[in-house]
Design a protein around this motif. Structure first.
Motif, PDB file in Angstrom:
ATOM      1  N   GLY A  91      23.128  23.094  -9.482  1.00 57.19           N
ATOM      2  CA  GLY A  91      23.787  24.279 -10.006  1.00 57.19           C
ATOM      3  C   GLY A  91      22.801  25.370 -10.377  1.00 57.19           C
ATOM      4  O   GLY A  91      21.662  25.091 -10.755  1.00 57.19           O
ATOM      5  N   TYR A  92      23.272  26.595 -10.265  1.00 57.41           N
ATOM      6  CA  TYR A  92      22.420  27.750 -10.563  1.00 57.41           C
ATOM      7  C   TYR A  92      22.011  27.786 -12.036  1.00 57.41           C
ATOM      8  O   TYR A  92      20.842  27.961 -12.367  1.00 57.41           O
ATOM      9  N   ASP A  93      22.982  27.607 -12.925  1.00 55.32           N
ATOM     10  CA  ASP A  93      22.700  27.720 -14.353  1.00 55.32           C
ATOM     11  C   ASP A  93      21.726  26.658 -14.843  1.00 55.32           C
ATOM     12  O   ASP A  93      20.922  26.913 -15.744  1.00 55.32           O
ATOM     13  N   ALA A  94      21.787  25.466 -14.263  1.00 56.67           N
ATOM     14  CA  ALA A  94      20.952  24.359 -14.730  1.00 56.67           C
ATOM     15  C   ALA A  94      19.529  24.402 -14.177  1.00 56.67           C
ATOM     16  O   ALA A  94      18.666  23.657 -14.633  1.00 56.67           O
ATOM     17  N   THR A  95      19.280  25.263 -13.237  1.00 58.40           N
ATOM     18  CA  THR A  95      17.965  25.314 -12.593  1.00 58.40           C
ATOM     19  C   THR A  95      17.048  26.292 -13.306  1.00 58.40           C
ATOM     20  O   THR A  95      17.441  27.418 -13.623  1.00 58.40           O
ATOM     21  N   THR A  96      15.819  25.864 -13.551  1.00 61.60           N
ATOM     22  CA  THR A  96      14.838  26.714 -14.222  1.00 61.60           C
ATOM     23  C   THR A  96      13.794  27.225 -13.228  1.00 61.60           C
ATOM     24  O   THR A  96      13.611  26.664 -12.142  1.00 61.60           O
ATOM     25  N   VAL A  97      13.104  28.276 -13.632  1.00 61.56           N
ATOM     26  CA  VAL A  97      12.032  28.818 -12.799  1.00 61.56           C
ATOM     27  C   VAL A  97      10.947  27.770 -12.584  1.00 61.56           C
ATOM     28  O   VAL A  97      10.401  27.633 -11.481  1.00 61.56           O
ATOM     29  N   LYS A  98      10.633  26.991 -13.623  1.00 57.70           N
ATOM     30  CA  LYS A  98       9.604  25.958 -13.488  1.00 57.70           C
ATOM     31  C   LYS A  98       9.997  24.925 -12.439  1.00 57.70           C
ATOM     32  O   LYS A  98       9.162  24.482 -11.635  1.00 57.70           O
ATOM     33  N   GLU A  99      11.265  24.558 -12.427  1.00 64.26           N
ATOM     34  CA  GLU A  99      11.723  23.581 -11.438  1.00 64.26           C
ATOM     35  C   GLU A  99      11.607  24.143 -10.018  1.00 64.26           C
ATOM     36  O   GLU A  99      11.237  23.419  -9.081  1.00 64.26           O
ATOM     37  N   ILE A 100      11.925  25.414  -9.875  1.00 61.94           N
ATOM     38  CA  ILE A 100      11.808  26.042  -8.559  1.00 61.94           C
ATOM     39  C   ILE A 100      10.352  26.040  -8.104  1.00 61.94           C
ATOM     40  O   ILE A 100      10.034  25.680  -6.968  1.00 61.94           O
ATOM     41  N   ALA A 101       9.459  26.444  -9.003  1.00 58.49           N
ATOM     42  CA  ALA A 101       8.038  26.480  -8.663  1.00 58.49           C
ATOM     43  C   ALA A 101       7.523  25.086  -8.337  1.00 58.49           C
ATOM     44  O   ALA A 101       6.774  24.894  -7.368  1.00 58.49           O
ATOM     45  N   ASP A 102       7.909  24.108  -9.137  1.00 56.71           N
ATOM     46  CA  ASP A 102       7.463  22.736  -8.884  1.00 56.71           C
ATOM     47  C   ASP A 102       7.957  22.230  -7.536  1.00 56.71           C
ATOM     48  O   ASP A 102       7.207  21.598  -6.780  1.00 56.71           O
ATOM     49  N   ARG A 103       9.231  22.500  -7.219  1.00 59.41           N
ATOM     50  CA  ARG A 103       9.783  22.039  -5.946  1.00 59.41           C
ATOM     51  C   ARG A 103       9.037  22.687  -4.766  1.00 59.41           C
ATOM     52  O   ARG A 103       8.852  22.055  -3.722  1.00 59.41           O
ATOM     53  N   ALA A 104       8.610  23.919  -4.957  1.00 60.42           N
ATOM     54  CA  ALA A 104       7.891  24.632  -3.899  1.00 60.42           C
ATOM     55  C   ALA A 104       6.412  24.260  -3.854  1.00 60.42           C
ATOM     56  O   ALA A 104       5.695  24.682  -2.940  1.00 60.42           O
ATOM     57  N   GLY A 105       5.965  23.481  -4.842  1.00 60.81           N
ATOM     58  CA  GLY A 105       4.554  23.125  -4.895  1.00 60.81           C
ATOM     59  C   GLY A 105       3.679  24.267  -5.355  1.00 60.81           C
ATOM     60  O   GLY A 105       2.515  24.382  -4.957  1.00 60.81           O
ATOM     61  N   LEU A 106       4.252  25.123  -6.236  1.00 55.71           N
ATOM     62  CA  LEU A 106       3.541  26.299  -6.723  1.00 55.71           C
ATOM     63  C   LEU A 106       3.616  26.355  -8.247  1.00 55.71           C
ATOM     64  O   LEU A 106       4.198  25.476  -8.874  1.00 55.71           O
ATOM     65  N   THR A 107       3.040  27.389  -8.813  1.00 58.10           N
ATOM     66  CA  THR A 107       3.054  27.552 -10.262  1.00 58.10           C
ATOM     67  C   THR A 107       4.062  28.614 -10.674  1.00 58.10           C
ATOM     68  O   THR A 107       4.494  29.441  -9.851  1.00 58.10           O
ATOM     69  N   LYS A 108       4.423  28.613 -11.971  1.00 57.07           N
ATOM     70  CA  LYS A 108       5.307  29.656 -12.487  1.00 57.07           C
ATOM     71  C   LYS A 108       4.673  31.027 -12.329  1.00 57.07           C
ATOM     72  O   LYS A 108       5.370  32.014 -12.059  1.00 57.07           O
ATOM     73  N   THR A 109       3.358  31.096 -12.477  1.00 60.56           N
ATOM     74  CA  THR A 109       2.659  32.373 -12.313  1.00 60.56           C
ATOM     75  C   THR A 109       2.866  32.916 -10.907  1.00 60.56           C
ATOM     76  O   THR A 109       3.126  34.115 -10.719  1.00 60.56           O
ATOM     77  N   THR A 110       2.779  32.025  -9.928  1.00 65.00           N
ATOM     78  CA  THR A 110       3.014  32.444  -8.545  1.00 65.00           C
ATOM     79  C   THR A 110       4.450  32.916  -8.366  1.00 65.00           C
ATOM     80  O   THR A 110       4.714  33.917  -7.694  1.00 65.00           O
ATOM     81  N   PHE A 111       5.394  32.199  -8.979  1.00 63.22           N
ATOM     82  CA  PHE A 111       6.801  32.601  -8.891  1.00 63.22           C
ATOM     83  C   PHE A 111       6.965  34.032  -9.366  1.00 63.22           C
ATOM     84  O   PHE A 111       7.581  34.870  -8.682  1.00 63.22           O
ATOM     85  N   PHE A 112       6.420  34.342 -10.537  1.00 63.50           N
ATOM     86  CA  PHE A 112       6.629  35.661 -11.121  1.00 63.50           C
ATOM     87  C   PHE A 112       5.818  36.752 -10.428  1.00 63.50           C
ATOM     88  O   PHE A 112       6.059  37.937 -10.663  1.00 63.50           O
ATOM     89  N   ARG A 113       4.887  36.377  -9.569  1.00 62.67           N
ATOM     90  CA  ARG A 113       4.225  37.375  -8.739  1.00 62.67           C
ATOM     91  C   ARG A 113       5.158  37.866  -7.634  1.00 62.67           C
ATOM     92  O   ARG A 113       4.991  38.959  -7.108  1.00 62.67           O
ATOM     93  N   HIS A 114       6.130  37.044  -7.287  1.00 65.44           N
ATOM     94  CA  HIS A 114       7.045  37.380  -6.198  1.00 65.44           C
ATOM     95  C   HIS A 114       8.426  37.820  -6.670  1.00 65.44           C
ATOM     96  O   HIS A 114       9.074  38.650  -6.014  1.00 65.44           O
TER      97      HIS A 114
END
Length: 204
Positions: free
Chosen positions: A24-47
């Motif tokens: 679900g969208y609401d239950a998903t966090t930015v950290k989880e997205i970054a982890d699943r992609a094999g990246l960091t939260k910092t990288t996420f917020f660069r994009h």
């Protein structure tokens, strides 16, 4: 050591969509997205500024393609011909490998009012880009905004068909067909002869 980042933007988009579909969208966090992609939260917020914007990553590209194609259309092109060229340009960006992604994206957006509002804003921005490009060609109102709306309606109709994993036709072909159908429907609106003034049209 920084994590490997080639194609980070694409990896984040796919990771987000997978997680949204799974939990679900609401239950998903930015950290989880970054982890699943094999990246960091910092990288996420660069994009992306937030997780919502991950699903609308192509807006800037699509806006540019539409505006540029209208600007580059031949001088003799009518407003609808210029919009047709714009539709060809933007639909070419929807390669076959994106069909499955687009099919998964639709129910995620449909299930959340926040994402529906963002999708509507994206559509408005695309319409604004086409209308503005038509203005630059000297097309006045309301012709410019009407031509842009017809183009977007054709794209919307075609995208609904294309985003079916079982589909085989290219989005460009589907959009051309939908666009031609809408243009024909508009022409047909003026073909009926109104009843003479003072007379009533017979009813069954």
């Amino acid at each position: 050591m920084a994590r490997w980042e080639p194609n980070a933007r694409v990896r984040l988009v796919r990771a987000a969509l997978d997680l949204f579909a799974e939990q679900g969208y609401d239950a998903t966090t930015v950290k989880e997205i970054a982890d699943r992609a094999g990246l960091t939260k910092t990288t996420f917020f660069r994009h992306f500024p937030d997780k919502r914007e991950v699903l609308f990553a192509g807006q800037d590209l699509h806006t540019r393609l539409l505006a540029e194609a209208i600007a580059e259309a031949p001088d003799r092109a009518t407003p609808l011909e210029a919009v047709g060229a714009a539709l060809d340009a933007v639909t070419a960006a929807f390669t076959e490998d994106r069909r499955e992604f687009s099919a998964a994206l639709r129910p995620v957006i449909a299930g959340h009012s926040e994402l529906q509002e963002r999708s509507a804003l994206k559509r408005a921005k695309l319409a604004e880009a086409m209308t503005g490009a038509l203005h630059e060609r000297g097309v006045p109102e309301p012709a410019a905004s009407l031509a842009a709306e017809i183009g977007l309606r054709a794209f919307d109709r075609a995208f609904e068909q294309w985003a079916d994993p079982a589909g085989r036709e290219a989005l460009t072909d589907l959009t051309r067909r939908a666009f031609d159908e809408l243009r024909a429907a508009m022409a047909a609106l003026d073909q009926g002869r109104p009843a003479p003034r003072g007379e009533r049209t017979p009813t069954a």
